[in-house]
Motif scaffolding. Sequence first.
Motif, PDB file in Angstrom:
ATOM      1  N   LEU A   1       0.846  -1.189   0.000  1.00 19.58           N
ATOM      2  CA  LEU A   1       0.000   0.000   0.000  1.00 19.58           C
ATOM      3  C   LEU A   1       0.886   1.244   0.000  1.00 19.58           C
ATOM      4  O   LEU A   1       2.043   1.185   0.416  1.00 19.58           O
ATOM      5  CB  LEU A   1      -0.882   0.043   1.258  1.00 19.58           C
ATOM      6  CG  LEU A   1      -1.820  -1.121   1.535  1.00 19.58           C
ATOM      7  CD1 LEU A   1      -2.532  -0.919   2.864  1.00 19.58           C
ATOM      8  CD2 LEU A   1      -2.811  -1.296   0.411  1.00 19.58           C
ATOM      9  N   GLY A   2       0.310   2.347  -0.412  1.00 16.68           N
ATOM     10  CA  GLY A   2       0.985   3.617  -0.223  1.00 16.68           C
ATOM     11  C   GLY A   2       0.797   4.023   1.228  1.00 16.68           C
ATOM     12  O   GLY A   2      -0.288   3.854   1.783  1.00 16.68           O
ATOM     13  N   MET A   3       1.849   4.525   1.849  1.00 14.43           N
ATOM     14  CA  MET A   3       1.757   4.907   3.257  1.00 14.43           C
ATOM     15  C   MET A   3       2.487   6.230   3.474  1.00 14.43           C
ATOM     16  O   MET A   3       3.582   6.435   2.976  1.00 14.43           O
ATOM     17  CB  MET A   3       2.381   3.836   4.145  1.00 14.43           C
ATOM     18  CG  MET A   3       2.304   4.152   5.610  1.00 14.43           C
ATOM     19  SD  MET A   3       3.057   2.840   6.591  1.00 14.43           S
ATOM     20  CE  MET A   3       3.000   3.616   8.200  1.00 14.43           C
ATOM     21  N   ARG A   4       1.820   7.092   4.234  1.00 16.96           N
ATOM     22  CA  ARG A   4       2.426   8.371   4.610  1.00 16.96           C
ATOM     23  C   ARG A   4       2.312   8.502   6.124  1.00 16.96           C
ATOM     24  O   ARG A   4       1.239   8.347   6.697  1.00 16.96           O
ATOM     25  CB  ARG A   4       1.700   9.524   3.913  1.00 16.96           C
ATOM     26  CG  ARG A   4       2.391  10.867   4.111  1.00 16.96           C
ATOM     27  CD  ARG A   4       1.731  11.981   3.344  1.00 16.96           C
ATOM     28  NE  ARG A   4       0.399  12.211   3.889  1.00 16.96           N
ATOM     29  CZ  ARG A   4      -0.698  12.358   3.159  1.00 16.96           C
ATOM     30  NH1 ARG A   4      -0.645  12.293   1.858  1.00 16.96           N
ATOM     31  NH2 ARG A   4      -1.855  12.571   3.737  1.00 16.96           N
ATOM     32  N   GLY A   5       3.433   8.778   6.756  1.00 16.79           N
ATOM     33  CA  GLY A   5       3.471   8.900   8.207  1.00 16.79           C
ATOM     34  C   GLY A   5       2.850  10.195   8.692  1.00 16.79           C
ATOM     35  O   GLY A   5       2.444  11.053   7.900  1.00 16.79           O
ATOM     36  N   PRO A   6       2.796  10.376  10.009  1.00 15.23           N
ATOM     37  CA  PRO A   6       2.121  11.535  10.584  1.00 15.23           C
ATOM     38  C   PRO A   6       2.929  12.831  10.580  1.00 15.23           C
ATOM     39  O   PRO A   6       2.380  13.892  10.851  1.00 15.23           O
ATOM     40  CB  PRO A   6       1.854  11.083  12.020  1.00 15.23           C
ATOM     41  CG  PRO A   6       2.935  10.116  12.312  1.00 15.23           C
ATOM     42  CD  PRO A   6       3.224   9.421  11.008  1.00 15.23           C
ATOM     43  N   LYS A   7       4.223  12.762  10.271  1.00 15.63           N
ATOM     44  CA  LYS A   7       5.035  13.981  10.303  1.00 15.63           C
ATOM     45  C   LYS A   7       4.665  14.917   9.159  1.00 15.63           C
ATOM     46  O   LYS A   7       4.370  14.477   8.048  1.00 15.63           O
ATOM     47  CB  LYS A   7       6.522  13.627  10.204  1.00 15.63           C
ATOM     48  CG  LYS A   7       7.046  12.912  11.410  1.00 15.63           C
ATOM     49  CD  LYS A   7       8.518  12.610  11.260  1.00 15.63           C
ATOM     50  CE  LYS A   7       9.010  11.805  12.458  1.00 15.63           C
ATOM     51  NZ  LYS A   7      10.377  11.352  12.251  1.00 15.63           N
TER      52      LYS A   7
END
Length: 149
Positions: free
Chosen positions: A22-28
């Motif tokens: 999956l595409g994932m983007r962290g919270p920063k």
Amino acid sequence: MRYNEKELQALSRQPAEMAAELGMRGPKKGSVLKRRLVKLVVNFLFYFRTDEAEPVGALLLERCRVTREEPGTFSISFVEDPERKYHFECSSEEQCQEWMEALRRASYEFMRRSLIFYRNEIQKVTGKDPLEQFGISEEARFQLSGLQA
């Protein structure tokens, strides 16, 4: 939360309820979307670089909220810090729905509530407490009074 790193790594190698890239983007702030292998194992969501065997990180799926974002995307945030969100991008709307449902069912609290519900349903039909044979029917964690609305 305290954890044993070796045990967590061993858990990440267990068969997954679901796994996908999956595409994932962290919270920063400024975090970019990256392709990650994401594995759901019990109530942990592990994420890996696509070419590595050891997880980059793990999310314990307790006291969290799974939210629909744009089409084909969802986010995970936690009660303690709702603004801190992990975003996931799926390849289809169907895949997104499957992941959201699986993640919502993965928490200990969901499993506990399900156990209590089915325990009561079985007791209505049979007249017997199905947990009695295991000697755990009186434990507080299996009582309705322990449920919060």
